[in-house]
Scaffold this motif. Structure first.
Motif, PDB file in Angstrom:
ATOM      1  N   PRO A 101      44.235  13.422  30.380  1.00  0.00           N
ATOM      2  CA  PRO A 101      43.496  12.189  30.290  1.00  0.00           C
ATOM      3  C   PRO A 101      44.712  11.089  30.446  1.00  0.00           C
ATOM      4  N   GLU A 102      44.340  10.102  31.205  1.00  0.00           N
ATOM      5  CA  GLU A 102      45.369   9.017  31.404  1.00  0.00           C
ATOM      6  C   GLU A 102      45.352   8.320  30.061  1.00  0.00           C
ATOM      7  N   LEU A 103      46.349   7.558  29.892  1.00  0.00           N
ATOM      8  CA  LEU A 103      46.549   6.457  28.676  1.00  0.00           C
ATOM      9  C   LEU A 103      45.407   5.521  28.457  1.00  0.00           C
ATOM     10  N   SER A 104      44.493   5.597  27.962  1.00  0.00           N
ATOM     11  CA  SER A 104      43.298   4.830  28.032  1.00  0.00           C
ATOM     12  C   SER A 104      43.310   3.494  27.074  1.00  0.00           C
ATOM     13  N   GLY A 105      44.358   3.500  26.162  1.00  0.00           N
ATOM     14  CA  GLY A 105      44.426   2.443  25.244  1.00  0.00           C
ATOM     15  C   GLY A 105      44.183   3.024  24.096  1.00  0.00           C
ATOM     16  N   SER A 106      43.330   4.055  23.992  1.00  0.00           N
ATOM     17  CA  SER A 106      42.863   4.715  22.738  1.00  0.00           C
ATOM     18  C   SER A 106      43.744   5.967  22.372  1.00  0.00           C
ATOM     19  N   ILE A 107      44.577   6.478  23.397  1.00  0.00           N
ATOM     20  CA  ILE A 107      45.214   7.825  22.741  1.00  0.00           C
ATOM     21  C   ILE A 107      46.654   7.524  22.747  1.00  0.00           C
ATOM     22  N   LEU A 108      47.047   8.631  22.064  1.00  0.00           N
ATOM     23  CA  LEU A 108      48.613   8.415  21.851  1.00  0.00           C
ATOM     24  C   LEU A 108      49.265   9.009  23.147  1.00  0.00           C
ATOM     25  N   GLU A 109      50.335   8.231  23.287  1.00  0.00           N
ATOM     26  CA  GLU A 109      51.419   8.549  24.245  1.00  0.00           C
ATOM     27  C   GLU A 109      52.539   9.532  23.723  1.00  0.00           C
ATOM     28  N   GLY A 110      52.134  10.867  23.709  1.00  0.00           N
ATOM     29  CA  GLY A 110      52.688  11.964  23.488  1.00  0.00           C
ATOM     30  C   GLY A 110      54.035  12.216  24.222  1.00  0.00           C
ATOM     31  N   VAL A 111      55.207  12.494  23.355  1.00  0.00           N
ATOM     32  CA  VAL A 111      56.410  12.526  23.945  1.00  0.00           C
ATOM     33  C   VAL A 111      56.452  14.006  24.402  1.00  0.00           C
ATOM     34  N   THR A 112      55.686  14.948  23.952  1.00  0.00           N
ATOM     35  CA  THR A 112      55.680  16.383  24.690  1.00  0.00           C
ATOM     36  C   THR A 112      54.651  16.202  25.726  1.00  0.00           C
ATOM     37  N   ARG A 113      53.820  15.595  25.848  1.00  0.00           N
ATOM     38  CA  ARG A 113      53.078  15.209  27.038  1.00  0.00           C
ATOM     39  C   ARG A 113      53.797  14.569  28.083  1.00  0.00           C
ATOM     40  N   SER A 114      54.381  13.710  27.890  1.00  0.00           N
ATOM     41  CA  SER A 114      55.274  13.207  29.078  1.00  0.00           C
ATOM     42  C   SER A 114      56.401  14.107  29.456  1.00  0.00           C
ATOM     43  N   SER A 115      56.812  14.981  28.607  1.00  0.00           N
ATOM     44  CA  SER A 115      57.906  15.823  28.957  1.00  0.00           C
ATOM     45  C   SER A 115      57.257  16.912  29.765  1.00  0.00           C
ATOM     46  N   ILE A 116      56.122  17.261  29.623  1.00  0.00           N
ATOM     47  CA  ILE A 116      55.240  18.496  30.168  1.00  0.00           C
ATOM     48  C   ILE A 116      55.024  17.730  31.660  1.00  0.00           C
ATOM     49  N   LEU A 117      54.605  16.471  31.568  1.00  0.00           N
ATOM     50  CA  LEU A 117      54.203  16.085  32.860  1.00  0.00           C
ATOM     51  C   LEU A 117      55.318  16.219  34.130  1.00  0.00           C
ATOM     52  N   GLN A 118      56.859  15.563  33.530  1.00  0.00           N
ATOM     53  CA  GLN A 118      57.876  15.959  33.960  1.00  0.00           C
ATOM     54  C   GLN A 118      58.228  17.150  34.599  1.00  0.00           C
ATOM     55  N   LEU A 119      58.047  18.172  33.620  1.00  0.00           N
ATOM     56  CA  LEU A 119      58.516  19.779  34.114  1.00  0.00           C
ATOM     57  C   LEU A 119      57.555  20.292  35.150  1.00  0.00           C
ATOM     58  N   ALA A 120      56.021  19.693  34.822  1.00  0.00           N
ATOM     59  CA  ALA A 120      55.272  20.089  35.991  1.00  0.00           C
ATOM     60  C   ALA A 120      55.516  19.671  37.374  1.00  0.00           C
TER      61      ALA A 120
END
Ligand code: COI
Length: 368
Positions: free
Chosen positions: A261-280
């Motif tokens: 899910p995109e950062l809709s303004g109501s979800i948390l920007e996870g550090v693990t989330r953004s690291s996984i996006l980079q690794l993917a």
């Protein structure tokens, strides 16, 4: 509210008078750690007030706080927190993962909760200070870590509803194993159809206690359904995936796409989330951050287009989702093995964190 300190803070370190012995610590670390059950001997505290900004930085024995019963945090929930880990590498050194990202996220959370912003450098220094005295609490066993819980509370004794003029920033630390009781085995997720986690314009993107308090009742509902986490939908159309009770969610398509899910303004920007996006991306997977409807998940699993799903967060790391259940439906198979892409991403992320492969993105910061 932003009162950056010009000069680095001076630290006062007072060793605990009730620290556990080396034998006691070894017995604790040699047992089942679980998550969030055990705390080290020391904690960090930094005070803030309007006139002086951040001051009185201390490391002292872990123990109860003394709070006025009228402290604003107890009445209006003016509180934020972070979660970040220290990892023991094979040579005994201790590292943390992307602490500046957590420091910045804490500043964003602070801004939303009308709390003062702690400078990034002091956030990182607070972890270093705690490790300097409690480094023996960083466990050695595979896939264990020391989980830091930095948090900030409004301490002013005042019942009027306004931002407090006195605040404490604290850090405690907890030796941790797996967040879920079954380790990295696939978990079942319950879709909450009656409760939202966050509202449009609310505090969903901030890491504040109130968001988690609001997730507890739906989380109990999930447990009653035999599930270990609850999934929330967007609060406006009640159709799009937001996040789980305390972690972000990813879907893996059989054509190699990885969607969150995109950062809709109501979800948390996870550090693990953004690291996984980079690794993917590094693996050549097509990464999509966009709206994902619950129908897309249901239909995708039914048609076979969606091959895997996983949850991620600092505490959860990467945890496969075996099954999604809701009122009148159930998709996936909790007994199926964890997905290959999920486990490959988990391995790569943890290999970086534990220093088993080169840190090509420069994510690790040495604490000791
Ligand atoms: C984390 O993953 O660090 C979190 O803060 C989630 C928490 C609910 C354990």
């Amino acid at each position: 509210m932003n009162a950056p300190t010009a000069a680095p803070l001076a630290w006062r370190v007072t060793p605990s008078d009730h620290a556990r012995s080396a034998e006691q610590r070894a017995a604790i670390l040699g047992g089942e750690l679980g998550f969030g059950n055990i705390f080290t001997d020391h904690m960090v505290a930094i005070e803030w007030d309007k006139a002086r900004g951040w001051h009185d930085a201390q490391v002292r024995g872990y123990g109860p706080l003394s709070l006025d019963p009228a402290a604003a945090v107890l009445h209006y929930g003016q509180e934020i927190f972070e979660g970040i880990k220290a990892y023991r590498h094979a040579d005994g050194s201790i590292w943390t993962f992307r602490p500046h990202a957590n420091a910045r996220r804490m500043q964003h959370s602070a801004a939303r909760l009308a709390l003062p912003q702690l400078p990034e450098s002091e956030f990182v220094e607070s972890l270093r200070q705690l490790i300097a005295i409690d480094h023996d609490w960083v466990p050695w066993a595979p896939e264990t870590s020391l989980y830091f819980r930095p948090f900030m509370i409004a301490t002013e004794a005042f019942l009027g509803v306004r931002a407090a003029n006195t605040v404490s920033y604290l850090v405690i630390a907890s030796p941790a194993g797996a967040y879920f009781s079954k380790g990295v085995a696939p978990v079942s997720i319950w879709l909450s159809q009656h409760y939202a986690r966050a509202a449009r314009g609310g505090t969903g993107a901030a890491k504040c206690g109130g968001n988690y308090a609001a997730s507890l009742l739906p989380q109990q509902e999930a447990r009653a359904q035999g599930c270990s986490q609850v999934l929330f939908l967007d609060p406006v159309e009640e159709k799009y995936l937001e996040e789980l009770g305390g972690m972000n969610v990813f879907l893996v398509y059989k054509d190699g796409r990885i969607v969150t899910p995109e950062l809709s303004g109501s979800i948390l920007e996870g550090v693990t989330r953004s690291s996984i996006l980079q690794l993917a991306r590094d693996r050549g997977l097509r990464v999509e951050e966009r709206k994902v409807s619950i129908d897309e998940w249901r239909d995708g699993v039914a048609s076979g287009d969606i091959a895997e799903a996983f949850a991620c967060g600092t505490a959860a790391v990467v945890t496969p989702i075996g099954e999604l259940k809701g009122e009148g439906f159930s998709i996936g198979d909790i007994n199926a093995p964890a997905g290959e892409v999920t486990m490959a991403i988990r391995k790569e992320l943890t290999d970086i964190q534990y220093g088993r492969v080169p840190d090509r993105h420069g994510w690790l910061v040495k604490l000791r």
